[in-house]
Design a protein around this motif. Structure first.
Motif, PDB file in Angstrom:
ATOM      1  N   CYS A 152      43.484  39.331  40.972  1.00  0.00           N
ATOM      2  CA  CYS A 152      42.711  40.288  40.260  1.00  0.00           C
ATOM      3  C   CYS A 152      43.028  40.403  38.781  1.00  0.00           C
ATOM      4  O   CYS A 152      44.252  40.626  38.371  1.00  0.00           O
ATOM      5  N   SER A 153      42.346  40.479  37.844  1.00  0.00           N
ATOM      6  CA  SER A 153      42.613  40.293  36.434  1.00  0.00           C
ATOM      7  C   SER A 153      42.911  41.658  35.832  1.00  0.00           C
ATOM      8  O   SER A 153      43.394  41.860  34.730  1.00  0.00           O
ATOM      9  N   GLU A 154      42.634  42.639  36.522  1.00  0.00           N
ATOM     10  CA  GLU A 154      42.787  44.048  36.220  1.00  0.00           C
ATOM     11  C   GLU A 154      44.087  44.495  36.766  1.00  0.00           C
ATOM     12  O   GLU A 154      44.912  45.113  35.931  1.00  0.00           O
ATOM     13  N   CYS A 155      44.460  44.251  37.861  1.00  0.00           N
ATOM     14  CA  CYS A 155      45.766  44.805  38.687  1.00  0.00           C
ATOM     15  C   CYS A 155      46.695  43.826  39.124  1.00  0.00           C
ATOM     16  O   CYS A 155      47.890  44.025  39.329  1.00  0.00           O
ATOM     17  N   GLY A 156      46.253  42.510  39.081  1.00  0.00           N
ATOM     18  CA  GLY A 156      47.397  41.444  39.590  1.00  0.00           C
ATOM     19  C   GLY A 156      47.275  41.162  41.132  1.00  0.00           C
ATOM     20  O   GLY A 156      47.824  40.243  41.533  1.00  0.00           O
ATOM     21  N   ARG A 157      46.756  41.781  42.048  1.00  0.00           N
ATOM     22  CA  ARG A 157      46.705  41.690  43.416  1.00  0.00           C
ATOM     23  C   ARG A 157      45.984  40.369  43.567  1.00  0.00           C
ATOM     24  O   ARG A 157      45.018  39.861  43.078  1.00  0.00           O
ATOM     25  N   ILE A 158      46.495  40.059  44.883  1.00  0.00           N
ATOM     26  CA  ILE A 158      45.605  38.512  45.194  1.00  0.00           C
ATOM     27  C   ILE A 158      44.696  38.949  46.220  1.00  0.00           C
ATOM     28  O   ILE A 158      44.885  39.640  47.145  1.00  0.00           O
ATOM     29  N   VAL A 159      43.269  38.583  45.745  1.00  0.00           N
ATOM     30  CA  VAL A 159      42.099  38.954  46.751  1.00  0.00           C
ATOM     31  C   VAL A 159      41.735  37.505  47.142  1.00  0.00           C
ATOM     32  O   VAL A 159      40.889  36.860  46.213  1.00  0.00           O
ATOM     33  N   LYS A 160      41.951  37.099  48.222  1.00  0.00           N
ATOM     34  CA  LYS A 160      41.607  35.841  48.945  1.00  0.00           C
ATOM     35  C   LYS A 160      40.011  35.784  48.932  1.00  0.00           C
ATOM     36  O   LYS A 160      39.448  36.742  49.333  1.00  0.00           O
ATOM     37  N   LYS A 161      39.422  34.634  48.655  1.00  0.00           N
ATOM     38  CA  LYS A 161      37.996  34.332  48.612  1.00  0.00           C
ATOM     39  C   LYS A 161      37.867  32.954  48.996  1.00  0.00           C
ATOM     40  O   LYS A 161      38.506  32.004  48.628  1.00  0.00           O
ATOM     41  N   LYS A 162      36.598  32.592  49.783  1.00  0.00           N
ATOM     42  CA  LYS A 162      36.422  31.514  49.978  1.00  0.00           C
ATOM     43  C   LYS A 162      35.504  31.066  48.624  1.00  0.00           C
ATOM     44  O   LYS A 162      35.021  31.628  47.815  1.00  0.00           O
ATOM     45  N   LEU A 163      35.206  29.507  48.487  1.00  0.00           N
ATOM     46  CA  LEU A 163      34.665  29.015  47.452  1.00  0.00           C
ATOM     47  C   LEU A 163      33.312  29.391  47.313  1.00  0.00           C
ATOM     48  O   LEU A 163      32.821  29.621  46.114  1.00  0.00           O
ATOM     49  N   GLY A 164      32.513  29.734  48.465  1.00  0.00           N
ATOM     50  CA  GLY A 164      31.213  30.288  48.265  1.00  0.00           C
ATOM     51  C   GLY A 164      31.099  31.658  47.614  1.00  0.00           C
ATOM     52  O   GLY A 164      29.933  32.233  47.363  1.00  0.00           O
ATOM     53  N   GLU A 165      32.212  32.436  48.006  1.00  0.00           N
ATOM     54  CA  GLU A 165      32.173  33.958  47.408  1.00  0.00           C
ATOM     55  C   GLU A 165      32.036  33.973  45.826  1.00  0.00           C
ATOM     56  O   GLU A 165      33.054  33.518  44.980  1.00  0.00           O
ATOM     57  N   ARG A 166      31.068  34.553  45.222  1.00  0.00           N
ATOM     58  CA  ARG A 166      30.932  34.627  43.718  1.00  0.00           C
ATOM     59  C   ARG A 166      31.377  35.617  43.004  1.00  0.00           C
ATOM     60  O   ARG A 166      31.254  35.987  41.961  1.00  0.00           O
ATOM     61  N   ILE A 167      31.523  36.908  43.923  1.00  0.00           N
ATOM     62  CA  ILE A 167      31.873  38.149  43.231  1.00  0.00           C
ATOM     63  C   ILE A 167      33.463  38.524  43.635  1.00  0.00           C
ATOM     64  O   ILE A 167      33.611  38.496  44.762  1.00  0.00           O
ATOM     65  N   HIS A 168      33.915  38.774  42.847  1.00  0.00           N
ATOM     66  CA  HIS A 168      35.191  39.272  42.892  1.00  0.00           C
ATOM     67  C   HIS A 168      35.291  40.971  43.153  1.00  0.00           C
ATOM     68  O   HIS A 168      35.147  41.569  42.137  1.00  0.00           O
ATOM     69  N   ARG A 169      35.809  41.352  44.469  1.00  0.00           N
ATOM     70  CA  ARG A 169      35.881  42.897  44.476  1.00  0.00           C
ATOM     71  C   ARG A 169      37.205  42.967  44.907  1.00  0.00           C
ATOM     72  O   ARG A 169      37.830  42.544  45.996  1.00  0.00           O
ATOM     73  N   CYS A 170      38.074  44.071  44.397  1.00  0.00           N
ATOM     74  CA  CYS A 170      39.357  44.140  44.399  1.00  0.00           C
ATOM     75  C   CYS A 170      39.578  45.715  44.813  1.00  0.00           C
ATOM     76  O   CYS A 170      38.667  46.538  44.522  1.00  0.00           O
ATOM     77  N   SER A 171      40.426  46.171  45.699  1.00  0.00           N
ATOM     78  CA  SER A 171      40.852  47.351  46.244  1.00  0.00           C
ATOM     79  C   SER A 171      41.206  48.413  45.100  1.00  0.00           C
ATOM     80  O   SER A 171      40.922  49.610  45.068  1.00  0.00           O
ATOM     81  N   CYS A 172      41.591  47.991  43.931  1.00  0.00           N
ATOM     82  CA  CYS A 172      41.813  48.867  42.668  1.00  0.00           C
ATOM     83  C   CYS A 172      40.334  49.418  42.206  1.00  0.00           C
ATOM     84  O   CYS A 172      40.433  50.164  41.202  1.00  0.00           O
ATOM     85  N   GLY A 173      39.124  48.866  42.447  1.00  0.00           N
ATOM     86  CA  GLY A 173      37.960  49.150  42.145  1.00  0.00           C
ATOM     87  C   GLY A 173      37.172  48.220  40.932  1.00  0.00           C
ATOM     88  O   GLY A 173      35.973  48.295  40.827  1.00  0.00           O
ATOM     89  N   TYR A 174      38.083  47.314  40.555  1.00  0.00           N
ATOM     90  CA  TYR A 174      37.298  46.242  39.782  1.00  0.00           C
ATOM     91  C   TYR A 174      36.740  45.167  40.390  1.00  0.00           C
ATOM     92  O   TYR A 174      36.934  44.723  41.206  1.00  0.00           O
ATOM     93  N   THR A 175      35.351  44.967  39.901  1.00  0.00           N
ATOM     94  CA  THR A 175      34.300  44.101  40.302  1.00  0.00           C
ATOM     95  C   THR A 175      33.793  43.320  39.215  1.00  0.00           C
ATOM     96  O   THR A 175      33.416  43.705  38.068  1.00  0.00           O
ATOM     97  N   ALA A 176      33.958  42.274  39.525  1.00  0.00           N
ATOM     98  CA  ALA A 176      33.134  41.162  38.369  1.00  0.00           C
ATOM     99  C   ALA A 176      32.944  39.777  39.081  1.00  0.00           C
ATOM    100  O   ALA A 176      33.321  39.488  40.103  1.00  0.00           O
ATOM    101  N   ASP A 177      32.011  39.018  38.383  1.00  0.00           N
ATOM    102  CA  ASP A 177      31.669  37.666  38.486  1.00  0.00           C
ATOM    103  C   ASP A 177      33.144  36.975  38.813  1.00  0.00           C
ATOM    104  O   ASP A 177      33.970  37.107  38.068  1.00  0.00           O
ATOM    105  N   ARG A 178      33.097  36.073  39.783  1.00  0.00           N
ATOM    106  CA  ARG A 178      34.448  35.375  40.191  1.00  0.00           C
ATOM    107  C   ARG A 178      34.858  34.531  39.065  1.00  0.00           C
ATOM    108  O   ARG A 178      35.942  34.602  38.805  1.00  0.00           O
ATOM    109  N   ASP A 179      33.873  34.068  38.308  1.00  0.00           N
ATOM    110  CA  ASP A 179      34.255  33.060  36.987  1.00  0.00           C
ATOM    111  C   ASP A 179      34.640  34.052  35.976  1.00  0.00           C
ATOM    112  O   ASP A 179      35.731  33.455  35.087  1.00  0.00           O
TER     113      ASP A 179
END
Length: 137
Positions: free
Chosen positions: A83-110
């Motif tokens: 997570c670029s906001e908090c640093g936690r590792i959020v495992k995602k498969k290649l097909g998942e295009r949205i990054h969602r972290c438990s800290c509340g930060y959500t953004a496009d994966r890229d």
């Protein structure tokens, strides 16, 4: 003749994109990807070759040097998983295009990965999961 036209279009696009990057930014950061190893994956090879990553990096590097701009490479480890906001590792498969972290930060994966790449180049390293600190070492 058709293959030559396609190659020329790719080269032209790489020149235009590299010129735009050099004109717009003083610091350009690339992941230090092992492209030769990545193209061994038959599912990714065609896309990688079509995108001309190596050519784009080569053109951008020489144009940046000529213009007095800076090009850096960073370790690609976890750039799309952290997570670029908090640093936690959020495992995602290649097909998942949205990054969602438990800290509340959500953004496009890229977008998340691009922020991580820039932060690595600037020296931001997560010391502990959930906390980003500036590391001067």
């Amino acid at each position: 003749k058709a293959w030559e036209q396609i190659a020329n279009r790719r080269k032209d696009t790489a020149h235009k994109v590299s010129r735009e990057l050099v004109d717009r930014y003083d610091l350009i950061v690339f992941e230090d990807l092992k492209i030769n190893h990545m193209v061994k994956n038959r599912h990714l090879a065609k896309s990688i070759y079509d995108a001309c990553w190596g050519m784009l990096i080569q053109f951008t590097t020489y144009k940046a040097e000529y213009a007095g701009k800076k090009v850096e490479w960073v370790d690609p480890c976890n750039t799309s998983q952290a997570c670029s906001e908090c640093g936690r590792i959020v495992k995602k498969k290649l097909g998942e295009r949205i990054h969602r972290c438990s800290c509340g930060y959500t953004a496009d994966r890229d977008v998340n990965a691009a922020r991580n790449i820039l932060q690595k180049a600037e020296g931001y390293i997560p010391e502990r999961p959930g906390q980003r600190e500036f590391n001067l070492a």
